[in-house]
Design a protein around this motif. Sequence first.
Motif, mmCIF file in Angstrom:
data_model
loop_
_atom_site.group_PDB
_atom_site.id
_atom_site.type_symbol
_atom_site.label_atom_id
_atom_site.label_comp_id
_atom_site.label_asym_id
_atom_site.label_seq_id
_atom_site.Cartn_x
_atom_site.Cartn_y
_atom_site.Cartn_z
ATOM 1 N N ASN A 1 -0.347 6.599 -10.088
ATOM 2 C CA ASN A 1 -0.715 7.153 -8.782
ATOM 3 C C ASN A 1 -0.994 6.049 -7.764
ATOM 4 O O ASN A 1 -0.615 6.160 -6.597
ATOM 5 C CB ASN A 1 -1.925 8.082 -8.902
ATOM 6 C CG ASN A 1 -1.592 9.384 -9.606
ATOM 7 O OD1 ASN A 1 -0.432 9.795 -9.653
ATOM 8 N ND2 ASN A 1 -2.602 10.031 -10.150
ATOM 9 N N VAL A 2 -1.694 4.999 -8.176
ATOM 10 C CA VAL A 2 -1.967 3.871 -7.281
ATOM 11 C C VAL A 2 -0.654 3.218 -6.853
ATOM 12 O O VAL A 2 -0.478 2.855 -5.676
ATOM 13 C CB VAL A 2 -2.904 2.847 -7.961
ATOM 14 C CG1 VAL A 2 -2.966 1.544 -7.186
ATOM 15 C CG2 VAL A 2 -4.296 3.428 -8.124
ATOM 16 N N ALA A 3 0.304 3.097 -7.766
ATOM 17 C CA ALA A 3 1.600 2.516 -7.427
ATOM 18 C C ALA A 3 2.327 3.402 -6.407
ATOM 19 O O ALA A 3 2.923 2.892 -5.448
ATOM 20 C CB ALA A 3 2.444 2.341 -8.687
ATOM 21 N N ASN A 4 2.294 4.714 -6.591
ATOM 22 C CA ASN A 4 2.942 5.634 -5.642
ATOM 23 C C ASN A 4 2.292 5.549 -4.264
ATOM 24 O O ASN A 4 2.981 5.535 -3.235
ATOM 25 C CB ASN A 4 2.888 7.070 -6.159
ATOM 26 C CG ASN A 4 3.817 7.291 -7.337
ATOM 27 O OD1 ASN A 4 4.799 6.551 -7.500
ATOM 28 N ND2 ASN A 4 3.518 8.279 -8.148
ATOM 29 N N ILE A 5 0.965 5.491 -4.222
ATOM 30 C CA ILE A 5 0.262 5.393 -2.941
ATOM 31 C C ILE A 5 0.608 4.076 -2.248
ATOM 32 O O ILE A 5 0.811 4.021 -1.034
ATOM 33 C CB ILE A 5 -1.259 5.543 -3.147
ATOM 34 C CG1 ILE A 5 -1.590 6.974 -3.554
ATOM 35 C CG2 ILE A 5 -2.037 5.133 -1.902
ATOM 36 C CD1 ILE A 5 -3.023 7.179 -3.995
ATOM 37 N N THR A 6 0.692 3.006 -2.999
ATOM 38 C CA THR A 6 1.044 1.700 -2.447
ATOM 39 C C THR A 6 2.440 1.739 -1.834
ATOM 40 O O THR A 6 2.667 1.183 -0.751
ATOM 41 C CB THR A 6 0.963 0.620 -3.546
ATOM 42 O OG1 THR A 6 -0.330 0.648 -4.137
ATOM 43 C CG2 THR A 6 1.224 -0.758 -2.981
ATOM 44 N N ILE A 7 3.376 2.394 -2.500
ATOM 45 C CA ILE A 7 4.747 2.511 -1.972
ATOM 46 C C ILE A 7 4.746 3.320 -0.673
ATOM 47 O O ILE A 7 5.423 2.956 0.302
ATOM 48 C CB ILE A 7 5.672 3.141 -3.026
ATOM 49 C CG1 ILE A 7 5.888 2.157 -4.186
ATOM 50 C CG2 ILE A 7 7.017 3.539 -2.414
ATOM 51 C CD1 ILE A 7 6.608 2.748 -5.374
ATOM 52 N N LEU A 8 3.986 4.416 -0.621
ATOM 53 C CA LEU A 8 3.916 5.228 0.594
ATOM 54 C C LEU A 8 3.326 4.433 1.761
ATOM 55 O O LEU A 8 3.824 4.502 2.890
ATOM 56 C CB LEU A 8 3.078 6.489 0.350
ATOM 57 C CG LEU A 8 3.721 7.575 -0.509
ATOM 58 C CD1 LEU A 8 2.716 8.682 -0.801
ATOM 59 C CD2 LEU A 8 4.944 8.140 0.184
ATOM 60 N N ILE A 9 2.254 3.674 1.493
ATOM 61 C CA ILE A 9 1.634 2.857 2.542
ATOM 62 C C ILE A 9 2.615 1.789 3.013
ATOM 63 O O ILE A 9 2.749 1.536 4.224
ATOM 64 C CB ILE A 9 0.317 2.237 2.051
ATOM 65 C CG1 ILE A 9 -0.734 3.323 1.848
ATOM 66 C CG2 ILE A 9 -0.196 1.169 3.005
ATOM 67 C CD1 ILE A 9 -2.013 2.840 1.190
#
Length: 155
Positions: free
Chosen positions: A137-145
């Motif tokens: 989830n942290v990786a997905n959020i980082t990609i979105l940001i």
Amino acid sequence: MRGINIGYVDKIQVKYNYVLIKVNINLSSILIPKNSLVETSQTGLLNDTVIDITPLQIINNQDVEKFSVFTKSCVKSIFLCHYDYIRGERGLNYDDLVRAATRISQRFDDPMLFQLASMLLQNTINISNEFIEVTDNVANITILIYDYLYKLFFN
């Protein structure tokens, strides 16, 4: 001494609070420091009793030269003299080993121990699965940001 056979047990006297062992040393040139660890141990399948003598200090060559355990000056030396006594301790023996192995096997025979170990492993697996999910989830959020910031600054 130091793993070498230097003598033999001549006599054993069992008293109420101690055991007195008379040991004959093969050669008078074998010097045993007064500061030595003395332990009785059992070895072999027939429980042969052995006395282990481990010197606890370093001996210089000058201390040893022309020294005799039979002289009167020996009393003031760092070595045991003829007919001296030294206190020893009980070392390892097979009876202690068998008792310890029995206690360990009894503890591992307890079903509660295996139940607790199983719960520990299951909880560890669950925690690691949760950790993987949080990391994903942290990786997905980082990609979105990253995508949002890229569009904001470069478009």
